[in-house]
Design an enzyme around this catalytic site. Structure first.
Site, mmCIF file in Angstrom:
data_model
loop_
_atom_site.group_PDB
_atom_site.id
_atom_site.type_symbol
_atom_site.label_atom_id
_atom_site.label_comp_id
_atom_site.label_asym_id
_atom_site.label_seq_id
_atom_site.Cartn_x
_atom_site.Cartn_y
_atom_site.Cartn_z
ATOM 1 N N GLU A 22 0.811 -1.214 0.000
ATOM 2 C CA GLU A 22 0.000 0.000 0.000
ATOM 3 C C GLU A 22 0.849 1.270 0.000
ATOM 4 O O GLU A 22 0.505 2.259 -0.658
ATOM 5 C CB GLU A 22 -0.930 0.010 1.217
ATOM 6 C CG GLU A 22 -1.989 -1.074 1.202
ATOM 7 C CD GLU A 22 -1.584 -2.334 1.940
ATOM 8 O OE1 GLU A 22 -2.473 -3.000 2.505
ATOM 9 O OE2 GLU A 22 -0.371 -2.656 1.955
ATOM 10 N N SER A 439 16.914 -4.222 -18.841
ATOM 11 C CA SER A 439 15.459 -4.094 -18.799
ATOM 12 C C SER A 439 15.013 -2.762 -19.381
ATOM 13 O O SER A 439 15.720 -1.751 -19.292
ATOM 14 C CB SER A 439 14.962 -4.224 -17.358
ATOM 15 O OG SER A 439 15.514 -3.213 -16.546
ATOM 16 N N GLU A 490 13.305 -7.591 -21.621
ATOM 17 C CA GLU A 490 12.865 -8.375 -20.465
ATOM 18 C C GLU A 490 11.381 -8.194 -20.129
ATOM 19 O O GLU A 490 10.981 -8.248 -18.964
ATOM 20 C CB GLU A 490 13.736 -8.047 -19.238
ATOM 21 C CG GLU A 490 15.212 -8.302 -19.492
ATOM 22 C CD GLU A 490 16.096 -8.001 -18.291
ATOM 23 O OE1 GLU A 490 15.564 -7.813 -17.185
ATOM 24 O OE2 GLU A 490 17.325 -7.949 -18.477
ATOM 25 N N CYS A 522 10.048 -2.444 -4.383
ATOM 26 C CA CYS A 522 9.920 -3.669 -3.596
ATOM 27 C C CYS A 522 10.333 -4.864 -4.452
ATOM 28 O O CYS A 522 10.153 -4.855 -5.673
ATOM 29 C CB CYS A 522 8.478 -3.870 -3.133
ATOM 30 S SG CYS A 522 7.871 -2.558 -2.055
ATOM 31 N N TRP A 567 19.869 -12.461 -3.354
ATOM 32 C CA TRP A 567 18.560 -11.807 -3.420
ATOM 33 C C TRP A 567 17.417 -12.807 -3.311
ATOM 34 O O TRP A 567 16.309 -12.559 -3.761
ATOM 35 C CB TRP A 567 18.455 -10.982 -4.697
ATOM 36 C CG TRP A 567 19.359 -9.781 -4.653
ATOM 37 C CD1 TRP A 567 20.199 -9.412 -3.655
ATOM 38 C CD2 TRP A 567 19.523 -8.804 -5.676
ATOM 39 N NE1 TRP A 567 20.872 -8.263 -3.983
ATOM 40 C CE2 TRP A 567 20.485 -7.869 -5.211
ATOM 41 C CE3 TRP A 567 18.957 -8.621 -6.942
ATOM 42 C CZ2 TRP A 567 20.874 -6.763 -5.971
ATOM 43 C CZ3 TRP A 567 19.345 -7.525 -7.699
ATOM 44 C CH2 TRP A 567 20.292 -6.611 -7.209
ATOM 45 N N HIS A 700 17.510 5.918 -11.392
ATOM 46 C CA HIS A 700 16.579 5.959 -10.272
ATOM 47 C C HIS A 700 15.972 7.342 -10.064
ATOM 48 O O HIS A 700 15.118 7.522 -9.206
ATOM 49 C CB HIS A 700 17.264 5.480 -8.988
ATOM 50 C CG HIS A 700 17.676 4.044 -9.051
ATOM 51 N ND1 HIS A 700 18.877 3.653 -9.581
ATOM 52 C CD2 HIS A 700 17.035 2.906 -8.701
ATOM 53 C CE1 HIS A 700 18.968 2.327 -9.530
ATOM 54 N NE2 HIS A 700 17.864 1.851 -9.002
#
Length: 765
Positions: A22, A439, A490, A522, A567, A700
């Site tokens: 959320e 990507s 990707e 995330c 990971w 980013h």
């Protein structure tokens, strides 16, 4: 608040993002202007109350407050201290100021360069690096911590604020001026910490969890000695629980037990062997918080075994023994109850944040003498004990193959100089070749089609047709941009590790096991439940389809063995080296198949290799030896004319540059733009032998880099790396950006490369 001899229970922090992410979706809506700040803050409050309720519902004595962050808890500490980079500081720090420091852009204010971001110790969590200058002042003006304490107390909770300690805060930052030592700011910083603790006392706080994780490191003497001053100054306002995690602290124990604090937390999951030494040295008036429930992995705790270990400690310390998670549960998914699609046998081996809270309290009840709780501990531990002999776990064929690994298996057929000569002929690339990291934007259309396919609303044939359309679109866009080495984009991949976890045998994949990586980003780590092998090719068809659409080179894209290991949630009954070698052998087979299918450039990403380092430098080399070897095993099936790339991002790897070179990748691409090429300092003293692509813009941030900016960064790189060994590329994959931003930035990247290419070739003539 505790009765006589009762074991006090708490955790070091709870996940922030929510079981359905959320917070992530609210942040991104706010950044896009779809909700206002009031609505964003309401969602944050709702999540905090829910997470406090989870802790109280599990029976914990304290709820953690101050662990919630709008982007990152280190950045929250900077805001609390009024310590904002000058380019972002307009005198009125607010939530948009925080977002500008983190992202370079917010709904209001300037578009200024974001602060550096790097890994939080040896985890896959990222934090925003504080920037220090000699004239820095600290001013407690950001009220979030105090507001949340008041909010939790109003809800009737017993609170334990979480505060990053002053020495760790300084250590985690960097100097912005040459010749300046940020440790010299400590006295000034301590004045601000005194003010913070005073405000917390005024709010009725009894205990403060003050995190000093740098105590697990092998610190320089002046840094280790600085703790004495820090805690002389801070002692007295409220009770302080000095909190350490991720490794043992026995090398600093003599200094720690002399500090003016009221208790100590140690990570007994990462380092169980430190318990007896710490208990023996513990001052008579201190509490010991035993971090026995692993906050960084998802395996169910063996409560029966922990009960037997802790019973003598309980008898010795009585109510001075507290129980806790090993570290913040930030690194764990939230609720195992949501995972209804896991195999029942696998599911009973696992525990997420909500369940870990209950593990803490159940163990405490058993220690306090409850016969029912002691019986429950035995029953709870039974599945994890039975796992050792489960047929799901052990594969004799895989074990035999890893046992047969020899040093020769990790070596390419020719040294780099010979490979480079063959690759120049085979690939025919220009000076300063341009490429991307792998990507491209994961659009709403791609995500919707993936959801529809998983839900059965799209057939496999329909989904594959849609994916081919996205790949064709990515190839067409790259050709128009005139990039030199293309990628397929990707579109079929949900995540660079989870995708391979779904295709390799030995992993379990969750539906809702989200963990925050940074900001709104995330990840959903898979769980390594058994021996790993590749049943069939994983990437060959999609890569070959992309290559069929163009005469330019298309890179095959793989994630390396150390990163897949790092990971995911690893199994704990094998060494990390053994698991990495299993993955390496599976990837080696994939490299062979890509090569046989005509793919001439293959990238094996290893962004996690730096974060996997042990926290103590004296233990680094043993790790680096097997980590480098695992990568080399995965790549060594490539013929000399096949070019192997690797990629690393947001890792301070200057101190392991020799091991980076030992990977023997033909080309390495790294993050350097956000740090203004600071990471290239390693090359001033080390002659890196192979080719390198220093990432020239920060993916980013939504800011678009200008041609001149990119050119300046490349020119700075060329002072350290010969032009003929330089590549031009972004600093990371582009899945989180949109196509408008991506194409604008890549257009400038190609323009800068062409201009420099022409300029430098003219000079050569």
């Amino acid at each position: 608040m505790t009765t006589q001899n009762k074991t006090t229970t708490h955790i070091l922090g709870y996940p922030r993002v929510g079981s359905q992410r959320e917070l992530k979706f609210a942040q991104e809506k706010y950044w896009r202007g779809e909700i206002d700040q009031k609505e964003l803050k309401e969602i944050g409050s709702l999540l905090r109350h829910r997470h406090w309720g989870d802790q109280v519902g599990a029976g914990l004595d304290y709820v953690s407050v101050g662990d919630f962050a709008w982007y990152d808890h280190v950045l929250s500490t900077s805001m609390l201290l009024g310590h904002i980079p000058k380019r972002h500081n307009n005198g009125f720090p607010d939530l948009d100021t925080l977002f500008r420091v983190a992202r370079g852009k917010a709904p209001t204010g300037c578009a200024c360069a974001a602060s550096d971001m790097t890994k939080w110790f040896n985890t896959n969590y990222h934090y925003i690096v504080p920037e220090f200058s000699a004239d820095d002042q600290f001013n407690v003006s950001w009220q979030q911590l105090f507001e949340e304490v008041a909010e939790a107390k109003k809800a009737g909770h017993d609170v334990k604020p979480v505060l990053l300690g002053p020495v760790s805060y300084l250590w985690l930052g960097k100097e912005k001026e040459p010749g300046f030592d940020r440790l010299s700011l400590l006295p000034r910083l301590l004045t601000a910490y005194q003010q913070i603790l005073g405000k917390l006392v005024g709010l009725g706080v009894e205990w403060v969890q003050i995190d000093e994780p740098v105590l697990t490191l092998e610190l320089p003497k002046e840094w280790a000695d600085s703790f004495k001053l820090a805690y002389q100054v801070l002692n007295g306002s409220t009770k302080l629980l000095l909190t350490t995690y991720f490794d043992n602290i026995t090398h600093h124990l003599d200094k720690i037990v002399a500090l003016n604090v009221d208790g100590l937390h140690i990570d007994l999951s990462a380092s169980p062997e430190q318990l007896s030494e710490v208990v023996a040295a513990l001052p008579q008036d201190w509490v010991l918080s035993a971090g026995v429930i692993n906050g960084r992995n998802v395996w169910r705790a063996d409560l029966a075994q922990l009960l037997s270990v802790l019973q003598p400690v309980k008898e010795q310390l009585g109510s001075r023994l507290w129980l806790a998670s090993s570290c913040s549960l930030l690194h764990s998914p939230i609720d195992l109850d949501l995972e209804t699609e896991l195999k029942p046998e696998v599911r009973q081996w696992l525990s997420f944040a909500k369940q870990k809270c209950r593990e803490v309290t159940l163990l405490a009840q058993a220690l306090d003498g409850s016969k029912l709780a002691q019986q429950e501990c035995l029953q709870y531990s039974a599945p994890i004990k039975a796992r050792a002999t489960s047929e799901l776990v052990n594969n004799a064929e895989v074990r035999q193959r890893t046992a047969a690994i020899t040093p020769a298996l990790a070596e390419r057929k020719a040294p780099y100089a010979e490979r480079a000569r063959q690759q120049r002929t085979a690939l025919n690339l220009p000076l300063l070749p341009t490429t991307t990291i792998g990507s491209f934007p994961q659009t709403n259309e791609i995500r919707t089609q993936r959801r529809d396919f998983k839900a059965g609303r799209l057939t496999e044939a329909e989904y594959n047709t849609a994916l081919k359309g996205h790949i064709a679109d990515a190839i067409e866009r790259q050709q128009k941009l005139d990039l030199d080495v293309l990628v397929h984009g990707e579109a079929e991949r949900n995540d660079m590790v989870e995708y391979f976890a779904e295709l390799l045998e030995g992993f379990a994949v969750t539906r809702f096991g989200w963990v925050q990586s940074y900001g709104s980003r995330c990840v959903k780590p898979a769980v390594i439940v058994s021996d790993i092998y590749r049943a069939k090719p994983m990437t060959v068809d999609w890569t070959c389809y992309a290559q069929s659409l163009t005469n330019k080179l298309v890179k095959g894209m793989l994630t390396g063995p150390v990163t897949i290991l790092g990971w995911t949630f690893p199994r704990e009954d094998l060494t990390r080296e053994e698991v990495a070698n299993q993955i390496a052998l599976a990837l080696r087979d994939e490299v062979s198949d890509l090569q046989s299918a005509g793919i001439k450039v293959i990238q094996i990403d290893e962004p996690a290799i730096r974060e996997g380092l042990p926290l103590k430098a004296s233990q680094w080399q043993a790790y680096l030896d097997w980590a480098v070897n695992a990568f080399k095993i995965s790549a060594a099936s490539a013929e000399p004319q096949t070019q192997i790339h690797t990629h690393m991002c947001y890792s301070e790897f200057n101190d392991i540059i020799k091991s980076v070179a030992a990977l023997d990748a033909d080309v390495i691409t790294i993050e350097t733009s956000r740090s203004d090429m600071e990471l290239l300092k390693a090359f001033e003293e080390f002659d890196y032998p192979n080719e390198i692509g220093p990432g020239v813009y920060d993916i980013h941030s939504p800011n678009i880099p200008e041609v001149e900016y990119i050119a300046q960064l490349v020119e700075k790189a060329e002072t350290l790396i010969p032009a003929e060994r330089l590549w031009i590329n972004p600093d990371c994959g582009l899945k989180t950006r949109n196509w408008e931003e991506t194409e604008a930035a890549l257009r400038n990247l190609v323009a800068a490369a062409k201009a420099l290419r022409e300029q430098w070739q003219a000079k050569a003539v």
